[in-house]
Write a protein that holds these residues in place. Structure first.
Motif, PDB file in Angstrom:
ATOM      1  N   GLU A  46       0.810  -1.215   0.000  1.00 53.70           N
ATOM      2  CA  GLU A  46       0.000   0.000   0.000  1.00 53.70           C
ATOM      3  C   GLU A  46       0.845   1.266   0.000  1.00 53.70           C
ATOM      4  N   VAL A  47       1.896   1.310   0.769  1.00 52.68           N
ATOM      5  CA  VAL A  47       2.581   2.577   1.043  1.00 52.68           C
ATOM      6  C   VAL A  47       3.724   2.869   0.082  1.00 52.68           C
ATOM      7  N   MET A  48       4.607   1.913  -0.111  1.00 56.00           N
ATOM      8  CA  MET A  48       5.849   2.197  -0.828  1.00 56.00           C
ATOM      9  C   MET A  48       5.676   2.250  -2.345  1.00 56.00           C
ATOM     10  N   ASN A  49       6.481   3.105  -2.947  1.00 56.89           N
ATOM     11  CA  ASN A  49       6.641   3.145  -4.398  1.00 56.89           C
ATOM     12  C   ASN A  49       7.841   2.266  -4.731  1.00 56.89           C
ATOM     13  N   HIS A  50       7.568   1.031  -5.125  1.00 53.64           N
ATOM     14  CA  HIS A  50       8.669   0.118  -5.415  1.00 53.64           C
ATOM     15  C   HIS A  50       8.335  -0.732  -6.631  1.00 53.64           C
ATOM     16  N   LYS A  51       9.374  -1.269  -7.260  1.00 58.89           N
ATOM     17  CA  LYS A  51       9.221  -1.972  -8.527  1.00 58.89           C
ATOM     18  C   LYS A  51       9.949  -3.308  -8.448  1.00 58.89           C
ATOM     19  N   PRO A  52       9.248  -4.359  -8.015  1.00 62.11           N
ATOM     20  CA  PRO A  52       9.906  -5.662  -7.859  1.00 62.11           C
ATOM     21  C   PRO A  52      10.612  -6.147  -9.126  1.00 62.11           C
ATOM     22  N   GLY A  53      10.017  -5.883 -10.276  1.00 60.19           N
ATOM     23  CA  GLY A  53      10.604  -6.358 -11.526  1.00 60.19           C
ATOM     24  C   GLY A  53      11.774  -5.539 -12.012  1.00 60.19           C
ATOM     25  N   ASP A  54      12.024  -4.410 -11.371  1.00 60.60           N
ATOM     26  CA  ASP A  54      13.104  -3.508 -11.787  1.00 60.60           C
ATOM     27  C   ASP A  54      13.991  -3.171 -10.597  1.00 60.60           C
ATOM     28  N   TRP A  55      14.240  -4.196  -9.759  1.00 61.95           N
ATOM     29  CA  TRP A  55      14.967  -3.949  -8.517  1.00 61.95           C
ATOM     30  C   TRP A  55      16.469  -4.039  -8.726  1.00 61.95           C
ATOM     31  N   ASN A  56      17.213  -3.153  -8.076  1.00 60.90           N
ATOM     32  CA  ASN A  56      18.662  -3.306  -7.950  1.00 60.90           C
ATOM     33  C   ASN A  56      19.089  -2.623  -6.655  1.00 60.90           C
ATOM     34  N   ARG A  57      20.278  -2.941  -6.185  1.00 61.64           N
ATOM     35  CA  ARG A  57      20.694  -2.496  -4.847  1.00 61.64           C
ATOM     36  C   ARG A  57      20.962  -1.000  -4.760  1.00 61.64           C
ATOM     37  N   ALA A  81       8.361 -12.223  -1.362  1.00 62.45           N
ATOM     38  CA  ALA A  81       7.882 -13.213  -2.322  1.00 62.45           C
ATOM     39  C   ALA A  81       6.449 -12.912  -2.759  1.00 62.45           C
ATOM     40  N   ARG A  82       5.595 -12.621  -1.807  1.00 60.02           N
ATOM     41  CA  ARG A  82       4.191 -12.344  -2.139  1.00 60.02           C
ATOM     42  C   ARG A  82       4.050 -11.067  -2.959  1.00 60.02           C
ATOM     43  N   ALA A  83       5.024 -10.146  -2.843  1.00 57.43           N
ATOM     44  CA  ALA A  83       4.995  -8.905  -3.622  1.00 57.43           C
ATOM     45  C   ALA A  83       5.620  -9.074  -4.997  1.00 57.43           C
ATOM     46  N   GLY A  84       6.226 -10.236  -5.266  1.00 58.89           N
ATOM     47  CA  GLY A  84       6.732 -10.508  -6.602  1.00 58.89           C
ATOM     48  C   GLY A  84       8.222 -10.368  -6.812  1.00 58.89           C
ATOM     49  N   TYR A  85       9.008 -10.314  -5.725  1.00 59.25           N
ATOM     50  CA  TYR A  85      10.453 -10.172  -5.877  1.00 59.25           C
ATOM     51  C   TYR A  85      11.131 -11.480  -6.273  1.00 59.25           C
ATOM     52  N   PHE A  86      10.591 -12.609  -5.828  1.00 58.45           N
ATOM     53  CA  PHE A  86      11.111 -13.922  -6.209  1.00 58.45           C
ATOM     54  C   PHE A  86       9.979 -14.932  -6.031  1.00 58.45           C
ATOM     55  N   PRO A  87      10.112 -16.129  -6.590  1.00 61.24           N
ATOM     56  CA  PRO A  87       9.001 -17.086  -6.552  1.00 61.24           C
ATOM     57  C   PRO A  87       8.586 -17.475  -5.132  1.00 61.24           C
ATOM     58  N   VAL A  88       7.296 -17.539  -4.917  1.00 61.88           N
ATOM     59  CA  VAL A  88       6.764 -17.930  -3.610  1.00 61.88           C
ATOM     60  C   VAL A  88       7.261 -19.324  -3.224  1.00 61.88           C
ATOM     61  N   SER A  89       7.449 -20.189  -4.200  1.00 67.17           N
ATOM     62  CA  SER A  89       7.899 -21.556  -3.923  1.00 67.17           C
ATOM     63  C   SER A  89       9.265 -21.585  -3.234  1.00 67.17           C
ATOM     64  N   GLU A  90      10.057 -20.514  -3.402  1.00 72.31           N
ATOM     65  CA  GLU A  90      11.390 -20.472  -2.801  1.00 72.31           C
ATOM     66  C   GLU A  90      11.328 -20.348  -1.282  1.00 72.31           C
ATOM     67  N   LEU A  91      10.186 -19.978  -0.737  1.00 72.05           N
ATOM     68  CA  LEU A  91      10.048 -19.899   0.717  1.00 72.05           C
ATOM     69  C   LEU A  91      10.315 -21.253   1.376  1.00 72.05           C
ATOM     70  N   ALA A  92      10.110 -22.329   0.631  1.00 73.08           N
ATOM     71  CA  ALA A  92      10.350 -23.674   1.175  1.00 73.08           C
ATOM     72  C   ALA A  92      11.829 -23.921   1.463  1.00 73.08           C
ATOM     73  N   LEU A 111      19.741 -11.828  -3.413  1.00 77.09           N
ATOM     74  CA  LEU A 111      18.304 -12.022  -3.296  1.00 77.09           C
ATOM     75  C   LEU A 111      17.595 -10.707  -3.579  1.00 77.09           C
ATOM     76  N   PRO A 112      16.722 -10.651  -4.580  1.00 76.45           N
ATOM     77  CA  PRO A 112      16.022  -9.394  -4.903  1.00 76.45           C
ATOM     78  C   PRO A 112      15.239  -8.866  -3.708  1.00 76.45           C
ATOM     79  N   GLY A 113      15.316  -7.559  -3.503  1.00 74.24           N
ATOM     80  CA  GLY A 113      14.596  -6.896  -2.424  1.00 74.24           C
ATOM     81  C   GLY A 113      15.444  -6.630  -1.199  1.00 74.24           C
ATOM     82  N   VAL A 114      16.584  -7.330  -1.073  1.00 72.75           N
ATOM     83  CA  VAL A 114      17.434  -7.175   0.105  1.00 72.75           C
ATOM     84  C   VAL A 114      18.591  -6.235  -0.226  1.00 72.75           C
ATOM     85  N   TYR A 115      18.560  -5.047   0.356  1.00 73.28           N
ATOM     86  CA  TYR A 115      19.596  -4.050   0.099  1.00 73.28           C
ATOM     87  C   TYR A 115      20.801  -4.227   1.002  1.00 73.28           C
TER      88      TYR A 115
END
Length: 279
Positions: A46-57, A81-92, A111-115
């Motif tokens: 809801e709050v952040m302006n972020h782009k999971p598909g265009d992420w870089n550090r 994962a739920r926001a689309g940074y990497f596959p949900v299946s990877e949570l396993a 890992l995408p999303g981790v700065y």
């Protein structure tokens, strides 16, 4: 823009992810992950302006989130994962040898999303302050968000960063404290005590907002107010409940870093609706 009902559904699924991840790994930190779930869901959905598909550090051109309380990795990974940074299946793969989902967030495997790697408590606010200053120097308009714990706030580095951010008038920095009153050794006010936390942050030159950490209207309202503050950084103190969502984990430090048994996992999942599909 998500509505409150949608956010509640996401939170329920994230809590299921947390319980299952920690159970399957036989290790992890469910209590604080559950208490900060609604905060994290509000930020990423809801709050952040972020782009999971265009992420870089570098974080350029979008809002940045830093997890300072690195042991809360289960909620971090689930939300990413739920926001689309990497596959949900990877949570396993959580906490398995060689996985990208280490017990504490790591940047070693990109890992995408981790700065920023986070495990040693107290460091994340310094990192976030530096990133916020860099954005100001580059004349970017996006914000930097950071989540700290109240037990973590006993670390001296938190208060060094607090002085730095106020000195540089980092009004593009929004910090959040998961104010659940518990830490690994017991209630925060019995271990070292933080005194009047609101007054303390105000005395360091921050704008301080107090909100309910499990009320999406309160959470989103607090972030909205934070967005209008100028000339100083913002600290949002989110009053939350350790282990929220699972009755036998709620309100106690005993589930700070303890994995449920399979039977306890099943009992917890029975209280949490599956809304987006388990991994």
């Amino acid at each position: 823009m998500a509505n409150v009902d949608e956010l509640k559904k996401i939170s329920s699924q994230v809590r299921r992810d947390i319980v299952r991840m920690v159970t399957d790994a036989k290790s992890g930190h469910p209590g604080g992950s559950l208490s900060s779930t609604d905060i994290m869901v509000a930020l990423f959905f809801e709050v952040m302006n972020h782009k999971p598909g265009d992420w870089n550090r570098s974080g350029k051109g979008q809002d940045v989130f830093i997890l300072s309380a690195g042991h809360l990795s289960p909620v971090y990974y689930s939300v990413l994962a739920r926001a689309g940074y990497f596959p949900v299946s990877e949570l396993a793969s959580f906490r398995k040898f060689g996985t990208r989902l280490q017990g504490h967030p790591s940047v070693a495997r990109n890992l995408p999303g981790v700065y920023q790697a986070s495990g040693s408590l107290g460091q994340g606010l310094s990192v976030a302050s530096g990133m916020a200053l860099a954005k100001k120097m580059d004349k970017e308009t996006e914000k930097v968000y950071v989540l700290v714990g109240d037990g973590e706030s006993e670390e001296g580095q938190i208060w060094e960063a607090a002085m730095f951010a106020a000195h540089h008038k980092l009004d593009n920095l929004v910090a959040v404290t998961d104010w659940n009153g518990q830490q690994i050794d017991g209630p925060v006010n019995e271990v070292a005590g933080l005194g009047d936390l609101k007054a303390k942050w105000e005395s360091f030159g921050w704008d301080v907002i107090v909100a309910g950490g499990h009320d999406f209207d309160s959470i989103i309202g607090a972030f909205s107010r934070a967005g209008s503050v100028t000339g100083k950084p913002v600290m949002i103190l989110m009053k939350s409940d350790m282990g929220h969502g699972v009755d036998f984990m709620a309100g106690t430090h005993k589930w700070h870093g303890k994995a449920p048994s399979r039977e306890q996992c099943d009992a917890a999942l029975a209280q949490l609706e599956e809304t987006l599909g388990d991994y």
